[in-house]
Design a protein around this motif. Structure first.
Motif, short mmCIF file in Angstrom:
data_model
loop_
_atom_site.label_atom_id
_atom_site.label_comp_id
_atom_site.label_asym_id
_atom_site.label_seq_id
_atom_site.Cartn_x
_atom_site.Cartn_y
_atom_site.Cartn_z
N TYR A 227 0.81 -1.22 0.00
CA TYR A 227 0.00 0.00 0.00
C TYR A 227 0.85 1.28 0.00
CZ TYR A 227 -4.15 -2.89 0.89
OH TYR A 227 -5.19 -3.80 0.79
N ASP A 228 1.88 1.32 0.82
CA ASP A 228 2.73 2.52 0.84
C ASP A 228 3.39 2.74 -0.53
OD1 ASP A 228 2.33 3.45 3.45
OD2 ASP A 228 3.78 2.01 4.26
N GLU A 229 3.90 1.67 -1.09
CA GLU A 229 4.54 1.74 -2.41
C GLU A 229 3.56 2.28 -3.46
OE1 GLU A 229 5.80 -1.58 -5.77
OE2 GLU A 229 5.82 -2.13 -3.63
N HIS A 230 2.32 1.82 -3.41
CA HIS A 230 1.36 2.25 -4.43
C HIS A 230 0.84 3.66 -4.18
CE1 HIS A 230 1.22 -2.01 -5.77
NE2 HIS A 230 1.04 -1.40 -6.92
N VAL A 231 0.69 4.05 -2.94
CA VAL A 231 0.32 5.43 -2.67
C VAL A 231 1.38 6.37 -3.22
CG1 VAL A 231 0.05 7.16 -0.84
CG2 VAL A 231 -1.18 4.99 -0.69
N ASN A 232 2.64 6.05 -2.98
CA ASN A 232 3.73 6.90 -3.49
C ASN A 232 3.74 6.94 -5.02
OD1 ASN A 232 4.56 7.45 -0.87
ND2 ASN A 232 6.05 5.78 -0.83
N LEU A 233 3.53 5.79 -5.63
CA LEU A 233 3.48 5.73 -7.10
C LEU A 233 2.33 6.57 -7.64
CD1 LEU A 233 4.19 4.64 -9.91
CD2 LEU A 233 2.84 2.59 -9.36
N LEU A 234 1.16 6.43 -7.06
CA LEU A 234 0.01 7.18 -7.56
C LEU A 234 0.19 8.69 -7.36
CD1 LEU A 234 -2.88 4.81 -6.40
CD2 LEU A 234 -1.96 5.09 -8.71
N LYS A 235 0.78 9.08 -6.26
CA LYS A 235 1.08 10.50 -6.06
C LYS A 235 2.02 11.01 -7.15
CE LYS A 235 0.37 10.98 -1.06
NZ LYS A 235 1.01 11.28 0.24
N GLN A 281 -6.19 8.56 3.71
CA GLN A 281 -5.48 9.05 4.89
C GLN A 281 -4.09 9.56 4.52
OE1 GLN A 281 -5.37 5.79 7.65
NE2 GLN A 281 -7.58 5.77 7.98
N ARG A 282 -3.49 8.96 3.48
CA ARG A 282 -2.16 9.38 3.03
C ARG A 282 -2.21 10.55 2.05
NH1 ARG A 282 2.04 5.95 2.45
NH2 ARG A 282 2.99 7.86 1.62
N GLY A 283 -3.39 11.08 1.77
CA GLY A 283 -3.48 12.29 0.99
C GLY A 283 -4.01 12.18 -0.42
N LEU A 284 -4.37 10.98 -0.88
CA LEU A 284 -4.96 10.85 -2.22
C LEU A 284 -6.44 11.21 -2.17
CD1 LEU A 284 -3.26 7.59 -3.57
CD2 LEU A 284 -2.96 9.92 -4.44
N ASP A 285 -6.91 11.89 -3.18
CA ASP A 285 -8.28 12.39 -3.22
C ASP A 285 -9.27 11.24 -3.40
OD1 ASP A 285 -10.21 14.74 -3.59
OD2 ASP A 285 -10.56 13.54 -5.40
N SER A 286 -10.28 11.19 -2.55
CA SER A 286 -11.24 10.09 -2.61
C SER A 286 -12.04 10.11 -3.90
CB SER A 286 -12.19 10.16 -1.41
OG SER A 286 -12.92 11.38 -1.41
#
Length: 305
Positions: A227-235, A281-286
């Motif tokens: 999940y952390d890896e993918h949040v960073n990638l999507l950002k 929670q990590r900042g990606l827009d819902s």
């Protein structure tokens, strides 16, 4: 419109769409997998509860990406859809070596395309099920070999004739760029092409360049522990300005032919129940996350006249 195993559906009916998942896969070389190798009723019985849990999580449409000779069974998928109420989409097309029938090596791209166009026009066998997209694969490495190039060109012909989108298993920037050059030669609309497994990209400027041409970027390995890896990638992809070309899925499941009761099955619902809340929670827009699995996925998978 999306073409499911039970007919066409509109965007409202489609709802949330998992655009790259699997019900059943059989990694049997030389296209020797047959229905005699598994019990369809057992597969439906094992996968059904996972589909129902996915429905409870608010997902309505499931895109099954096992091509012919690797686990595609239109009868099984239709039965599963009718029993669970899940909208399921299947495909036409072939995978890659060593899971190809011998005739693929002998026929040219026109002959292969005719096989797939026939399924799109008349249905898969006597199942009454029609494919909703084209599923192919490209070999790993720096360039696409002759056999997989032929399959890609056959898929392009089929898409132009039928309006079906191409989902293409593509690992790495070099192969994706090579595929783009082939599409450029015939002025093929990149909006009909989904780069499956685009999370394999190292040089994100390649993603940026191909997305700018209209190509869909499928991030489809979002599983627990990543999940952390993918949040960073999507950002990073949002910052690159390609947020409107992103699709999200998990590439999970599945009943594994040859293993007792299908082996270890993985749930389909975690993208919605676990990853989406964490990503927010990590900042990606819902709203954007929802768009990736609704509006974007519907546009990417729609049959185009």
């Amino acid at each position: 419109m999306l073409r499911t195993v039970t007919g066409f559906i509109d965007e409202q009916t489609a709802g949330r769409i998992l655009e790259h998942e699997h019900v059943m896969v059989g990694f049997v070389e030389d296209a020797k997998l047959t229905p005699a190798d598994y019990d369809s009723d057992e597969v439906v019985g094992m996968i059904g509860p996972y589909m129902l849990r996915l429905k409870e999580a608010g997902c309505s449409t499931f895109v099954d990406c096992a091509p012919e000779y690797l686990g595609r069974d239109p009868y099984l998928l239709k039965s599963l859809s009718l029993q669970t109420g899940m909208q399921i989409i299947t495909n036409t097309g072939y995978y890659k070596k060593p899971y190809l029938p011998s005739f693929v090596h002998l026929e040219d791209e026109r002959e292969l395309a005719r096989r797939w166009i026939r399924e799109a026009s008349h249905g898969i066998g006597d199942s009454g099920v029609y494919p909703g997209f084209i599923k192919i694969a490209l070999n790993d490495g720096k360039a696409i070999d002759d056999v997989q190039q032929k399959i890609l060109r056959a898929a392009i012909r089929t898409s132009l004739e039928t309006g079906l989108t191409i989902q293409c298993h593509t690992i790495g920037d070099d192969v994706a760029a090579h595929a783009d050059r082939i599409m450029e030669e015939v002025s093929f609309d990149r909006e009909r092409f989904i780069w499956v497994h685009a999370q394999s990209s190292i040089d994100k400027t390649i993603l940026q360049r191909l997305a700018a041409k209209g190509m869909w970027i499928s991030i489809d390995s979002i599983l627990p522990g990543t999940y952390d890896e993918h949040v960073n990638l999507l950002k990073e992809l949002v910052e690159l300005g390609i947020s409107d070309r992103i699709l999200l899925s998990q590439d999970t499941g599945w009943y594994n032919v040859g293993q007792e009761r299908g082996g270890k099955l993985n749930p389909y619902h975690l993208l919605f129940t676990d990853f989406f809340p964490y990503a927010q929670q990590r900042g990606l827009d819902s709203g954007w996350l929802e768009a990736c699995v609704t509006r974007h996925a519907f546009q990417a998978m729609s049959v185009r006249k």
